[in-house]
Design a protein around this motif. Structure first.
Motif, PDB file in Angstrom:
ATOM      1  N   ALA A   1       0.833  -1.203   0.000  1.00 57.21           N
ATOM      2  CA  ALA A   1       0.000   0.000   0.000  1.00 57.21           C
ATOM      3  C   ALA A   1       0.865   1.250   0.000  1.00 57.21           C
ATOM      4  CB  ALA A   1      -0.934  -0.002   1.209  1.00 57.21           C
ATOM      5  N   ALA A   2       1.977   1.197   0.743  1.00 60.77           N
ATOM      6  CA  ALA A   2       2.892   2.341   0.799  1.00 60.77           C
ATOM      7  C   ALA A   2       3.523   2.587  -0.569  1.00 60.77           C
ATOM      8  CB  ALA A   2       3.967   2.100   1.847  1.00 60.77           C
ATOM      9  N   GLU A   3       3.865   1.512  -1.285  1.00 58.69           N
ATOM     10  CA  GLU A   3       4.467   1.665  -2.610  1.00 58.69           C
ATOM     11  C   GLU A   3       3.476   2.302  -3.587  1.00 58.69           C
ATOM     12  OE1 GLU A   3       5.708  -2.217  -3.684  1.00 58.69           O
ATOM     13  OE2 GLU A   3       7.474  -2.227  -2.365  1.00 58.69           O
ATOM     14  N   ILE A   4       2.234   1.846  -3.542  1.00 53.05           N
ATOM     15  CA  ILE A   4       1.217   2.413  -4.431  1.00 53.05           C
ATOM     16  C   ILE A   4       0.957   3.869  -4.068  1.00 53.05           C
ATOM     17  CG2 ILE A   4      -1.211   2.269  -5.092  1.00 53.05           C
ATOM     18  CD1 ILE A   4      -0.983  -0.765  -4.796  1.00 53.05           C
ATOM     19  N   ALA A   5       0.897   4.157  -2.769  1.00 58.82           N
ATOM     20  CA  ALA A   5       0.694   5.545  -2.336  1.00 58.82           C
ATOM     21  C   ALA A   5       1.826   6.435  -2.824  1.00 58.82           C
ATOM     22  CB  ALA A   5       0.574   5.614  -0.815  1.00 58.82           C
ATOM     23  N   GLY A   6       3.046   5.932  -2.766  1.00 64.02           N
ATOM     24  CA  GLY A   6       4.185   6.701  -3.252  1.00 64.02           C
ATOM     25  C   GLY A   6       4.102   6.958  -4.746  1.00 64.02           C
ATOM     26  N   THR A   7       3.670   5.948  -5.502  1.00 58.68           N
ATOM     27  CA  THR A   7       3.510   6.112  -6.950  1.00 58.68           C
ATOM     28  C   THR A   7       2.445   7.157  -7.269  1.00 58.68           C
ATOM     29  OG1 THR A   7       4.138   3.789  -7.291  1.00 58.68           O
ATOM     30  CG2 THR A   7       3.005   4.904  -9.100  1.00 58.68           C
ATOM     31  N   LEU A   8       1.329   7.082  -6.545  1.00 57.40           N
ATOM     32  CA  LEU A   8       0.261   8.062  -6.746  1.00 57.40           C
ATOM     33  C   LEU A   8       0.736   9.466  -6.387  1.00 57.40           C
ATOM     34  CD1 LEU A   8      -2.812   6.139  -5.263  1.00 57.40           C
ATOM     35  CD2 LEU A   8      -2.250   6.495  -7.667  1.00 57.40           C
ATOM     36  N   LEU A   9       1.490   9.555  -5.315  1.00 61.03           N
ATOM     37  CA  LEU A   9       1.992  10.855  -4.862  1.00 61.03           C
ATOM     38  C   LEU A   9       2.874  11.486  -5.936  1.00 61.03           C
ATOM     39  CD1 LEU A   9       1.752  12.530  -2.216  1.00 61.03           C
ATOM     40  CD2 LEU A   9       3.972  11.595  -1.573  1.00 61.03           C
ATOM     41  N   HIS A  10       3.749  10.670  -6.525  1.00 56.22           N
ATOM     42  CA  HIS A  10       4.641  11.179  -7.567  1.00 56.22           C
ATOM     43  C   HIS A  10       3.853  11.616  -8.797  1.00 56.22           C
ATOM     44  CE1 HIS A  10       8.104  11.578 -10.194  1.00 56.22           C
ATOM     45  NE2 HIS A  10       7.500  10.782 -11.067  1.00 56.22           N
ATOM     46  N   ALA A  11       2.891  10.808  -9.211  1.00 62.56           N
ATOM     47  CA  ALA A  11       2.127  11.127 -10.418  1.00 62.56           C
ATOM     48  C   ALA A  11       1.276  12.374 -10.223  1.00 62.56           C
ATOM     49  CB  ALA A  11       1.240   9.944 -10.804  1.00 62.56           C
ATOM     50  N   ALA A  12       0.658  12.481  -9.059  1.00 60.22           N
ATOM     51  CA  ALA A  12      -0.271  13.592  -8.826  1.00 60.22           C
ATOM     52  C   ALA A  12       0.439  14.902  -8.549  1.00 60.22           C
ATOM     53  CB  ALA A  12      -1.195  13.250  -7.661  1.00 60.22           C
ATOM     54  N   ASN A  13       1.651  14.845  -8.038  1.00 57.94           N
ATOM     55  CA  ASN A  13       2.348  16.074  -7.666  1.00 57.94           C
ATOM     56  C   ASN A  13       3.125  16.708  -8.813  1.00 57.94           C
ATOM     57  OD1 ASN A  13       1.380  16.203  -5.088  1.00 57.94           O
ATOM     58  ND2 ASN A  13       3.133  15.193  -4.153  1.00 57.94           N
ATOM     59  N   LEU A  14       2.992  16.146 -10.026  1.00 60.46           N
ATOM     60  CA  LEU A  14       3.538  16.819 -11.202  1.00 60.46           C
ATOM     61  C   LEU A  14       2.669  18.035 -11.519  1.00 60.46           C
ATOM     62  CD1 LEU A  14       4.264  13.694 -13.440  1.00 60.46           C
ATOM     63  CD2 LEU A  14       5.929  15.046 -12.137  1.00 60.46           C
ATOM     64  N   PRO A  15       3.233  19.084 -12.131  1.00 55.05           N
ATOM     65  CA  PRO A  15       2.444  20.302 -12.389  1.00 55.05           C
ATOM     66  C   PRO A  15       1.239  20.028 -13.290  1.00 55.05           C
ATOM     67  CG  PRO A  15       4.791  20.715 -12.673  1.00 55.05           C
ATOM     68  CD  PRO A  15       4.640  19.228 -12.535  1.00 55.05           C
ATOM     69  N   PHE A  16       0.201  20.830 -13.115  1.00 49.27           N
ATOM     70  CA  PHE A  16      -0.987  20.784 -13.957  1.00 49.27           C
ATOM     71  C   PHE A  16      -0.933  22.006 -14.885  1.00 49.27           C
ATOM     72  CE2 PHE A  16      -2.004  18.588 -10.072  1.00 49.27           C
ATOM     73  CZ  PHE A  16      -2.688  17.464 -10.501  1.00 49.27           C
ATOM     74  N   LEU A  17      -1.040  21.773 -16.182  1.00 47.41           N
ATOM     75  CA  LEU A  17      -0.928  22.856 -17.160  1.00 47.41           C
ATOM     76  C   LEU A  17      -2.311  23.432 -17.456  1.00 47.41           C
ATOM     77  CD1 LEU A  17       0.957  24.441 -19.044  1.00 47.41           C
ATOM     78  CD2 LEU A  17       0.462  22.725 -20.812  1.00 47.41           C
ATOM     79  N   HIS A  18      -2.458  24.742 -17.232  1.00 46.71           N
ATOM     80  CA  HIS A  18      -3.727  25.423 -17.512  1.00 46.71           C
ATOM     81  C   HIS A  18      -3.436  26.730 -18.229  1.00 46.71           C
ATOM     82  CE1 HIS A  18      -7.742  27.023 -17.083  1.00 46.71           C
ATOM     83  NE2 HIS A  18      -7.278  28.082 -16.437  1.00 46.71           N
ATOM     84  N   GLU A  19      -3.904  26.817 -19.494  1.00 43.51           N
ATOM     85  CA  GLU A  19      -3.731  28.023 -20.304  1.00 43.51           C
ATOM     86  C   GLU A  19      -2.280  28.479 -20.321  1.00 43.51           C
ATOM     87  OE1 GLU A  19      -6.491  30.872 -18.818  1.00 43.51           O
ATOM     88  OE2 GLU A  19      -8.243  29.839 -19.671  1.00 43.51           O
ATOM     89  N   GLY A  20      -1.384  27.519 -20.541  1.00 45.14           N
ATOM     90  CA  GLY A  20       0.032  27.822 -20.655  1.00 45.14           C
ATOM     91  C   GLY A  20       0.741  28.085 -19.347  1.00 45.14           C
ATOM     92  N   ARG A  21       0.051  27.856 -18.231  1.00 46.22           N
ATOM     93  CA  ARG A  21       0.644  28.133 -16.924  1.00 46.22           C
ATOM     94  C   ARG A  21       0.604  26.868 -16.068  1.00 46.22           C
ATOM     95  NH1 ARG A  21      -1.705  33.204 -13.785  1.00 46.22           N
ATOM     96  NH2 ARG A  21      -0.799  34.157 -15.639  1.00 46.22           N
TER      97      ARG A  21
END
Length: 648
Positions: free
Chosen positions: A306-326
């Motif tokens: 569960a910790a490994e999956i949580a870590g994977t989710l954390l990494h994927a979700a904490n990448l920037p979100f691009l909105h209108e070039g920002r």
């Protein structure tokens, strides 16, 4: 039959009607082919397989009329299609070869007794050469709206000058109505099937809407719970118990406020997509609240996985979100827990939620696992909150008063109102027994409100009895100022009871005065100070306040924390206290030392220039019933000769 109408409807028939093709084409289109095609579409019958009901009608028509051939033909815009035929092998002919196109022109029975004598067909070579088609009789088939669709016809290769007798003609007409009835039955069935299919589609849509989040398309809480129950309800299908990961989007409100709700929605939908892409088939993602997501791992061999999956989710979700070039840097916090044998969904969710709260407390943007230590802390916090609510409801929150003394004269100058909780058994307990309540917005405000009301009531009573209690200091929290109306409400209460603002002192800690809500705090303190309310900075020296910060606030007093007073006699602490006293005094502030416990403390503080103090040396915090006694001790000017009052 030998070279009957079956043969003639194939290649030779185009020659047979060549002379009358122009007229036949006109007849076929006279009834508005487009309208006929729309009517035929309602029945969805063109190019369908044979059906026993229609086959039986054409066979009966041929038998009763005594002909070798019969058919149910439907006239289209470019062809004549045969739904049912007796003695025929073909399924359709071009529209220019359609004899039935003449039948649909009229309203009743159309008969050609002898094609060789008919003006359209008598000069045709096949009629003259051997009479392959000699007799024809047909009735039009109409839609429910009266649109001619085709014909029920009987055909023979021998002429029949007498045509059909009355019984045959009536029977052919009745059978034509039977064809129409079968068509209507077919249409009704199609309508019913279409209705059922619409209801099925609607049901699927409603079911999807009831079980999925409208914005992200993920499952919702109800579906998540059902999936959990399915896992625990079929233990033979799952080798390991499930686990639950709770996800909270940090600072989504800031994104909505700063960039608009479209940006916030983008974060939520993109996060949902990342969950789908990251998770395997044995995991179910759901959106269970505004900025809350959950992932159920249907099988979780260990908390490590569960910790490994949580870590994977954390990494994927904490990448920037691009909105209108920002780039929108909107991180997440996670808490996860594995189900035990007796856990229901509510229990598992509570455990994961405790872990999520731990992740938020750790600074957000991280993941935490549930543990027994967390459970104990959660239970303790819950008990504190319940105790606070009960004490408020039952009137067991009271102010106890600790005197504030002029160290030079020994005179009482005021009191600090300290919160005490009275148990149902009558025991007095310290605020630490309900410490968690001061971190709960609703309860913290209610506790301060109760303290203010009780203090004002005690002041009114003391004034009525002629007791001079000086001013009373009341502690506050950041939640009190967040509402924006704290100053107005306090001043209104003072006016209602006729209590001078100078009799009240509002104490704020460095964290409250200089924290995230500093603007609200400063505005309220300025309003209070301008009205005459005293303002003091509590626990000075333990936080991150500087004298520069102090200058920006309408503070009239600094309270030196007890940690410095307890160390008096050491060179370091003496120097610190002396520096605070000197600088504060030069700024025109009263300097108050907390935690004075001995005569030696008093002597050192006086030598260091500290004018005021409070502590056990003078008295513990006592109930309002002891205010008279404190005033009498102050009048004597000899605090050291009296044992400190107990709080009872």
């Amino acid at each position: 039959m030998s070279r009957g109408l079956t043969d003639m409807f194939e290649a030779p028939f185009s020659q047979f009607l060549a002379a009358g093709a122009k007229d036949t084409r006109g007849l076929a289109r006279a009834g508005d082919a487009a309208e006929r095609m729309r009517a035929l579409a309602e029945y969805a019958i063109l190019d369908t397989p044979t059906e026993p009901a229609f086959d039986a009608i054409v066979e009966l028509a041929a038998q009763i009329c005594g002909t070798k051939m019969s058919a149910i033909s439907l006239v289209c815009d470019d062809r004549q299609w045969i739904k049912a035929g007796h003695g025929l092998s073909l399924s359709e002919t071009p529209i220019e070869h359609s004899v039935c196109a003449h039948t649909i022109r009229g309203a009743g029975l159309f008969v050609v007794p002898d094609a060789s004598q008919h003006p359209l067909f008598r000069d045709h070579p096949l009629v003259r050469g051997g009479g392959l088609l000699r007799f024809y009789a047909g009735v039009p088939i109409l839609s429910r709206d009266g649109v001619p669709l085709g014909a029920l016809c009987v055909v023979d290769d021998a002429a029949r000058p007498q045509g059909l007798d009355a019984v045959q003609a009536h029977t052919l007409t009745v059978l034509g109505k039977q064809v129409e009835a079968q068509l209507e039955l077919r249409r009704a069935i199609l309508v019913q099937e279409a209705r059922i299919e619409r209801e099925r589609r609607l049901s699927r849509k409603l079911d999807h809407a009831a079980n999925h989040d409208g914005l992200t398309g993920l499952c919702n809480r109800s579906q998540l719970i059902r999936a959990f129950e399915q896992c625990v309800g079929a233990p033979l299908d799952y080798a390991h118990p499930p686990a639950l990961v709770l996800i909270d989007v940090d600072n989504l409100k800031r994104v909505n406020d700063g960039f608009g709700h479209a940006a916030g929605d983008l974060v939520l939908t993109e996060l949902a997509n990342r969950l789908r892409e990251t998770l395997g088939p044995d995991a179910l993602a759901a959106r269970i609240g505004g900025d809350e997501f959950a992932v159920m791992l249907r099988q979780c061999p260990s908390i490590v996985e569960a910790a490994e999956i949580a870590g994977t989710l954390l990494h994927a979700a904490n990448l920037p979100f691009l909105h209108e070039g920002r780039n929108l840097n909107c991180r997440i916090s996670l808490g996860y827990a594995a189900a035990q044998d007796a856990d229901d969904f509510a229990t598992l969710h509570r455990k994961a939620d405790q872990a999520l709260a731990s992740a938020k407390a750790a600074g957000r943007g991280c993941a935490r696992a549930f543990s027994s230590a967390l459970a104990r802390a959660y239970d303790s916090e819950r008990d504190m909150l319940e105790q606070a609510r009960a004490a408020l409801a039952e009137g067991r929150i009271l102010p106890f008063y600790q005197p504030k003394v002029d160290l030079e004269t020994g005179q009482l100058v005021g009191h600090e109102a300290l919160l005490r909780v009275v148990t149902r058994e009558g025991d007095i307990t310290l605020p630490g027994t309900i410490a968690a309540a001061f971190e709960d917005r609703e309860l913290a405000i209610a506790l301060t409100d109760r303290m203010i009301e009780s203090v004002l009531c005690d002041l009114s009573d003391a004034r009525a009895r002629g007791i001079d209690v000086g001013h009373v200091a009341i502690n506050t929290t950041s939640f009190d100022f967040a509402t924006g109306d704290f100053a107005d409400r306090l001043l209104a209460r003072l006016a209602l009871r006729g209590i001078a603002p100078s009799m009240i002192e509002v104490e704020v800690t460095e964290t409250v005065a200089l924290g995230s809500g500093r603007d609200h705090v400063r505005h309220a303190l300025v309003e209070l100070a301008e009205a005459g309310v005293r303002v003091s900075l509590d626990d000075f020296g333990t936080g991150y306040a500087s004298l520069t910060n102090v200058k920006q606030l309408p503070i009239s007093a600094l309270k030196i924390d007890r940690s410095f007073v307890s160390g008096l006699g050491s060179e370091t602490d003496d120097s610190i206290v002396a520096a605070m006293s000197m600088l504060g005094t030069r700024m025109g502030l009263q300097i108050v030392a907390e935690g004075i416990e001995t005569a030696e403390h008093v002597a050192i503080l006086r030598r260091l220039g500290v004018r005021y103090g409070q502590g056990f040396y003078f008295s513990r915090a006592v109930s309002s019933t002891h205010l008279t006694e404190l005033a009498a001790i102050s009048a004597s000017g000899r605090w050291a000769e009296h044992a400190p009052l107990s709080p009872q």
